[in-house]
Scaffold this active site. Structure first.
Site, PDB file in Angstrom:
ATOM      1  N   ASP A  17       0.866  -1.382  -0.038  1.00 43.17           N
ATOM      2  CA  ASP A  17       0.028  -0.093  -0.027  1.00 43.17           C
ATOM      3  C   ASP A  17       0.846   1.081   0.088  1.00 43.17           C
ATOM      4  OD1 ASP A  17      -2.460   1.435   2.295  1.00 43.17           O
ATOM      5  OD2 ASP A  17      -1.847   1.841   0.362  1.00 43.17           O
ATOM      6  N   ASP A 213     -26.307  23.359  14.294  1.00 41.86           N
ATOM      7  CA  ASP A 213     -26.697  21.942  13.491  1.00 41.86           C
ATOM      8  C   ASP A 213     -25.680  21.908  12.468  1.00 41.86           C
ATOM      9  OD1 ASP A 213     -27.762  19.771  12.325  1.00 41.86           O
ATOM     10  OD2 ASP A 213     -29.572  20.852  11.434  1.00 41.86           O
TER      11      ASP A 213
END
Length: 334
Positions: A17, A213
């Site tokens: 990887d 929010d």
């Protein structure tokens, strides 16, 4: 690729990887491992295996969010992605709403008992934070969410530029209620007149009159207050004239001729916390010569939306019942 580890050598097949640094394999005794066809590496069977001390160069080479330490044994520990077994989640078979094709559902970070935050509870010390990058909206930028004790800056003081405001207890518990006392446009401070949309029976005061929010884009302000607030912004903008939003969504838009548009500084005055917004927080560029306020009027619940939160580390401490803000470049917090 196939490698051997230990003495005597043990064959291991692992992923090559280019996007990783640490080489690792699953080892005995495994507390929680994925299924593996071959045998697990057993350090007790290797004569050349040894642990790495906590303060060693190699241990300190791990990033701070990867590094750990078993202090009793002075053994360096590394952390990989964390799993949360036994978590309740929903499977939706009939779904709608304003979703695009990018995501698949919602991660509930609210205050109700079914939210991920509430389910993790004491395991994350009832603390979490996020840092929303403004670049993630236009390029392949990344924003960060942090869970646990280290997610929130310790020392709330002027030197660290961290400010905090109380969370107000109200129903429904899903929402995080703050108290907005005023908004300044430049040096003009306008008291906020909106009351709580969900008042308690014994509380008809200004407390808890806006919810914060992360899942709402725009900031929604009580319509009666918004009239005077919008007029103050309009009077403070230079080099542009007020126009209508071609899409009919945003309330106050400004278009320039050849001059650069001058925008006022807007400050949100929460209880105990004056949050100074940058133009990126308060305005959105809709074309080369037009900007609009990212704040609109509402006759329902007032909401402090995510445009206003960009490039702040926003921390939620549900033990002290506070929300903190620290200005930073969220593209550099990865």
């Amino acid at each position: 690729m196939s490698i051997t580890l230990g003495t005597p050598p043990m064959n291991v097949l692992a992923i090559a990887d280019t996007g990783s640094d640490l080489t690792w394999v699953q080892c005995k005794p495994c507390q929680q491992c994925y299924k593996e066809n071959g045998p697990l590496f057993d350090k007790t069977q290797s004569s050349t295996y040894k642990s790495v001390p906590c303060e060693s160069r190699n241990c300190n080479a791990l990033s701070t969010n990867e590094r750990g330490c078993d202090e009793a044994k002075n053994v360096c520990k590394y952390r990989s992605p964390v799993s949360f077994p036994g978590t309740v989640f929903g499977c939706g078979y009939d779904n709608g709403g304003t979703f695009d094709e990018t995501g698949s559902g919602i991660i509930g970070l609210g205050g109700g008992q079914l939210s991920l935050i509430s389910q993790l509870g004491s395991s994350i010390s009832n603390k979490f934070s996020y840092c929303l990058s403004h670049k993630s909206a236009t390029v392949n930028g990344t924003s960060v969410i942090n869970l646990g004790t280290n997610s929130i800056p310790s020392g709330l003081n002027e030197a660290s530029h961290v400010i905090s405001t109380p969370l107000v207890e109200k129903e429904p518990k899903t929402y995080y209620y703050l108290t907005l006392e005023a908004i300044s446009v430049g040096k003009t401070k306008i008291p906020y007149t909106g009351t709580s949309y969900y008042p308690n029976n014994d509380d008809v005061s200004m407390k808890g009159n806006i919810i914060i929010d992360s899942g709402t884009t725009l900031t929604l302000l009580e319509s009666g207050f918004y009239d005077g607030f919008g007029a103050a912004v309009e009077g403070a903008v230079t080099g542009a004239k007020r126009v209508s939003d071609p899409q009919g969504l945003l309330s106050h838009c400004f278009k320039s001729g050849s001059a650069e548009i001058g925008l006022p500084e807007i400050t949100m005055h929460f209880t105990g916390a004056d949050v100074k917004l940058s133009p990126l927080n308060a305005f959105v560029k809709v074309s080369e010569d037009m900007v609009c306020m990212s704040m609109i009027p509402t006759t329902e619940v007032a909401i402090y939306g995510n445009f206003a939160q960009m490039d702040f580390l926003v921390g939620y401490d549900l033990e002290t019942r506070t929300v903190s803000f620290q200005r930073m470049d969220c593209t550099n917090t990865i």
